[in-house]
Design a protein around this motif. Structure first.
Motif, PDB file in Angstrom:
ATOM      1  N   MET A   1      33.633  73.050 104.895  1.00  0.00           N
ATOM      2  CA  MET A   1      33.014  72.557 106.103  1.00  0.00           C
ATOM      3  C   MET A   1      31.523  72.838 106.040  1.00  0.00           C
ATOM      4  SD  MET A   1      35.585  73.668 109.082  1.00  0.00           S
ATOM      5  CE  MET A   1      37.254  73.094 109.060  1.00  0.00           C
ATOM      6  N   THR A   2      30.756  71.976 106.634  1.00  0.00           N
ATOM      7  CA  THR A   2      29.315  72.172 106.663  1.00  0.00           C
ATOM      8  C   THR A   2      28.849  72.382 108.080  1.00  0.00           C
ATOM      9  OG1 THR A   2      28.932  69.810 106.861  1.00  0.00           O
ATOM     10  CG2 THR A   2      28.972  70.726 104.629  1.00  0.00           C
ATOM     11  N   GLY A   3      27.735  73.080 108.213  1.00  0.00           N
ATOM     12  CA  GLY A   3      27.213  73.327 109.548  1.00  0.00           C
ATOM     13  C   GLY A   3      28.273  73.945 110.431  1.00  0.00           C
ATOM     14  N   GLN A   4      28.382  73.450 111.645  1.00  0.00           N
ATOM     15  CA  GLN A   4      29.445  73.903 112.549  1.00  0.00           C
ATOM     16  C   GLN A   4      30.300  72.692 112.874  1.00  0.00           C
ATOM     17  OE1 GLN A   4      28.285  75.414 116.364  1.00  0.00           O
ATOM     18  NE2 GLN A   4      30.320  76.068 116.862  1.00  0.00           N
ATOM     19  N   THR A   5      31.510  72.662 112.357  1.00  0.00           N
ATOM     20  CA  THR A   5      32.363  71.506 112.565  1.00  0.00           C
ATOM     21  C   THR A   5      33.603  71.818 113.373  1.00  0.00           C
ATOM     22  OG1 THR A   5      33.401  71.901 110.437  1.00  0.00           O
ATOM     23  CG2 THR A   5      31.573  70.339 110.476  1.00  0.00           C
ATOM     24  N   SER A   6      33.867  73.067 113.646  1.00  0.00           N
ATOM     25  CA  SER A   6      34.982  73.429 114.515  1.00  0.00           C
ATOM     26  C   SER A   6      34.654  74.737 115.200  1.00  0.00           C
ATOM     27  CB  SER A   6      36.275  73.558 113.701  1.00  0.00           C
ATOM     28  OG  SER A   6      36.310  74.782 113.024  1.00  0.00           O
ATOM     29  N   ASN A   7      35.439  75.068 116.199  1.00  0.00           N
ATOM     30  CA  ASN A   7      35.197  76.310 116.929  1.00  0.00           C
ATOM     31  C   ASN A   7      35.467  77.548 116.083  1.00  0.00           C
ATOM     32  OD1 ASN A   7      34.450  74.933 119.222  1.00  0.00           O
ATOM     33  ND2 ASN A   7      36.529  74.889 120.049  1.00  0.00           N
ATOM     34  N   ASP A   8      36.142  77.373 114.944  1.00  0.00           N
ATOM     35  CA  ASP A   8      36.467  78.506 114.087  1.00  0.00           C
ATOM     36  C   ASP A   8      35.343  78.863 113.123  1.00  0.00           C
ATOM     37  OD1 ASP A   8      38.963  78.631 115.277  1.00  0.00           O
ATOM     38  OD2 ASP A   8      39.871  77.335 113.767  1.00  0.00           O
ATOM     39  N   ASP A   9      34.346  77.979 112.984  1.00  0.00           N
ATOM     40  CA  ASP A   9      33.267  78.201 112.032  1.00  0.00           C
ATOM     41  C   ASP A   9      31.981  78.572 112.755  1.00  0.00           C
ATOM     42  OD1 ASP A   9      34.829  77.609 109.752  1.00  0.00           O
ATOM     43  OD2 ASP A   9      34.572  75.476 110.149  1.00  0.00           O
ATOM     44  N   THR A  10      31.232  79.499 112.179  1.00  0.00           N
ATOM     45  CA  THR A  10      29.972  79.947 112.737  1.00  0.00           C
ATOM     46  C   THR A  10      28.918  78.864 112.568  1.00  0.00           C
ATOM     47  OG1 THR A  10      30.543  82.217 112.146  1.00  0.00           O
ATOM     48  CG2 THR A  10      28.228  81.767 112.571  1.00  0.00           C
ATOM     49  N   ASP A  11      28.083  78.671 113.587  1.00  0.00           N
ATOM     50  CA  ASP A  11      26.971  77.734 113.496  1.00  0.00           C
ATOM     51  C   ASP A  11      25.877  78.374 112.645  1.00  0.00           C
ATOM     52  OD1 ASP A  11      24.955  75.881 113.836  1.00  0.00           O
ATOM     53  OD2 ASP A  11      24.602  76.374 115.930  1.00  0.00           O
ATOM     54  N   VAL A  12      25.593  77.784 111.496  1.00  0.00           N
ATOM     55  CA  VAL A  12      24.613  78.340 110.572  1.00  0.00           C
ATOM     56  C   VAL A  12      23.374  77.471 110.437  1.00  0.00           C
ATOM     57  CG1 VAL A  12      26.403  79.512 109.239  1.00  0.00           C
ATOM     58  CG2 VAL A  12      25.616  77.255 108.524  1.00  0.00           C
ATOM     59  N   ILE A  13      23.386  76.302 111.037  1.00  0.00           N
ATOM     60  CA  ILE A  13      22.315  75.330 110.858  1.00  0.00           C
ATOM     61  C   ILE A  13      21.003  75.884 111.388  1.00  0.00           C
ATOM     62  CG2 ILE A  13      21.510  73.028 111.505  1.00  0.00           C
ATOM     63  CD1 ILE A  13      24.543  72.300 111.722  1.00  0.00           C
ATOM     64  N   GLY A  14      19.953  75.734 110.589  1.00  0.00           N
ATOM     65  CA  GLY A  14      18.618  76.170 110.991  1.00  0.00           C
ATOM     66  C   GLY A  14      17.939  76.954 109.894  1.00  0.00           C
ATOM     67  N   MET A  15      16.843  77.585 110.258  1.00  0.00           N
ATOM     68  CA  MET A  15      16.030  78.353 109.311  1.00  0.00           C
ATOM     69  C   MET A  15      16.396  79.827 109.400  1.00  0.00           C
ATOM     70  SD  MET A  15      13.641  78.300 107.000  1.00  0.00           S
ATOM     71  CE  MET A  15      12.764  76.763 107.205  1.00  0.00           C
ATOM     72  N   TRP A  16      16.621  80.431 108.236  1.00  0.00           N
ATOM     73  CA  TRP A  16      16.905  81.862 108.111  1.00  0.00           C
ATOM     74  C   TRP A  16      15.793  82.469 107.265  1.00  0.00           C
ATOM     75  CZ3 TRP A  16      21.194  84.047 110.459  1.00  0.00           C
ATOM     76  CH2 TRP A  16      22.092  83.147 111.027  1.00  0.00           C
ATOM     77  N   VAL A  17      15.261  83.611 107.706  1.00  0.00           N
ATOM     78  CA  VAL A  17      14.057  84.168 107.091  1.00  0.00           C
ATOM     79  C   VAL A  17      14.245  85.667 106.854  1.00  0.00           C
ATOM     80  CG1 VAL A  17      11.567  84.469 107.399  1.00  0.00           C
ATOM     81  CG2 VAL A  17      12.682  82.459 108.341  1.00  0.00           C
ATOM     82  N   SER A  18      13.728  86.149 105.709  1.00  0.00           N
ATOM     83  CA  SER A  18      13.741  87.593 105.451  1.00  0.00           C
ATOM     84  C   SER A  18      12.749  88.274 106.390  1.00  0.00           C
ATOM     85  CB  SER A  18      13.390  87.882 103.988  1.00  0.00           C
ATOM     86  OG  SER A  18      12.085  87.415 103.684  1.00  0.00           O
ATOM     87  N   ALA A  19      12.905  89.572 106.590  1.00  0.00           N
ATOM     88  CA  ALA A  19      12.061  90.317 107.526  1.00  0.00           C
ATOM     89  C   ALA A  19      10.578  90.186 107.185  1.00  0.00           C
ATOM     90  CB  ALA A  19      12.477  91.784 107.565  1.00  0.00           C
ATOM     91  N   ASP A  20      10.248  90.103 105.900  1.00  0.00           N
ATOM     92  CA  ASP A  20       8.845  89.984 105.493  1.00  0.00           C
ATOM     93  C   ASP A  20       8.369  88.538 105.404  1.00  0.00           C
ATOM     94  OD1 ASP A  20      10.080  89.080 103.183  1.00  0.00           O
ATOM     95  OD2 ASP A  20       9.284  90.673 101.891  1.00  0.00           O
ATOM     96  N   GLY A  21       9.263  87.577 105.674  1.00  0.00           N
ATOM     97  CA  GLY A  21       8.903  86.161 105.649  1.00  0.00           C
ATOM     98  C   GLY A  21       8.798  85.558 104.261  1.00  0.00           C
ATOM     99  N   HIS A  22       9.044  86.351 103.224  1.00  0.00           N
ATOM    100  CA  HIS A  22       8.904  85.865 101.847  1.00  0.00           C
ATOM    101  C   HIS A  22       9.965  84.821 101.490  1.00  0.00           C
ATOM    102  CE1 HIS A  22       7.694  86.001  97.653  1.00  0.00           C
ATOM    103  NE2 HIS A  22       8.964  86.113  97.326  1.00  0.00           N
ATOM    104  N   ILE A  23      11.175  85.016 101.987  1.00  0.00           N
ATOM    105  CA  ILE A  23      12.277  84.103 101.683  1.00  0.00           C
ATOM    106  C   ILE A  23      12.634  83.342 102.947  1.00  0.00           C
ATOM    107  CG2 ILE A  23      14.687  83.937 100.931  1.00  0.00           C
ATOM    108  CD1 ILE A  23      14.097  86.527  99.307  1.00  0.00           C
ATOM    109  N   ARG A  24      12.679  82.011 102.805  1.00  0.00           N
ATOM    110  CA  ARG A  24      13.005  81.138 103.927  1.00  0.00           C
ATOM    111  C   ARG A  24      14.084  80.171 103.473  1.00  0.00           C
ATOM    112  NH1 ARG A  24       8.308  81.769 102.531  1.00  0.00           N
ATOM    113  NH2 ARG A  24       7.916  79.690 101.728  1.00  0.00           N
ATOM    114  N   GLN A  25      15.230  80.219 104.128  1.00  0.00           N
ATOM    115  CA  GLN A  25      16.359  79.381 103.736  1.00  0.00           C
ATOM    116  C   GLN A  25      16.713  78.436 104.883  1.00  0.00           C
ATOM    117  OE1 GLN A  25      20.695  80.681 103.271  1.00  0.00           O
ATOM    118  NE2 GLN A  25      19.826  80.925 101.223  1.00  0.00           N
ATOM    119  N   GLN A  26      16.529  77.139 104.642  1.00  0.00           N
ATOM    120  CA  GLN A  26      16.864  76.113 105.634  1.00  0.00           C
ATOM    121  C   GLN A  26      18.268  75.614 105.350  1.00  0.00           C
ATOM    122  OE1 GLN A  26      14.819  74.685 108.192  1.00  0.00           O
ATOM    123  NE2 GLN A  26      16.732  73.749 108.800  1.00  0.00           N
ATOM    124  N   LEU A  27      19.177  75.817 106.301  1.00  0.00           N
ATOM    125  CA  LEU A  27      20.541  75.304 106.191  1.00  0.00           C
ATOM    126  C   LEU A  27      20.613  74.053 107.061  1.00  0.00           C
ATOM    127  CD1 LEU A  27      22.570  78.635 106.398  1.00  0.00           C
ATOM    128  CD2 LEU A  27      21.874  77.348 104.369  1.00  0.00           C
TER     129      LEU A  27
END
Length: 85
Positions: A1-27
């Motif tokens: 499953m991708t993104g959030q497709t059912s109530n059983d899956d966590t919504d992960v869509i968006g930008m995730w960033v390390s505390a120092d901002g060095h790593i940025r992961q767009q889901l």
């Protein structure tokens, strides 16, 4: 499953960033991700699937990785990423 497709899956869509901002992961909602590292844009790209709070990644070279979201924090292998608001 991708993104959030059912109530059983966590919504992960968006930008995730390390505390120092060095790593940025767009889901993205289409099941693809783009990870930047420092000034290197698109350092890693590929696709992901979500099962519950677990994420499986396959990058465009075939390398695989995993992650889990706990208490709103993404633990991706050795990385700790926070959702950017």
């Amino acid at each position: 499953m991708t993104g959030q497709t059912s109530n059983d899956d966590t919504d992960v869509i968006g930008m995730w960033v390390s505390a120092d901002g060095h790593i940025r992961q767009q889901l993205r909602a289409d099941g693809h991700y783009d990870e930047a590292r420092g000034s290197r844009r698109s350092a890693y790209t590929g696709r992901y699937t979500v099962t519950g709070n677990h994420i499986d990644y396959v990058d465009d070279t075939g390398f695989t990785a995993t992650g889990n979201i706990r208490d709103g924090v993404l633990y991706h292998e050795h990385l700790v990423l926070y959702r950017q608001q």
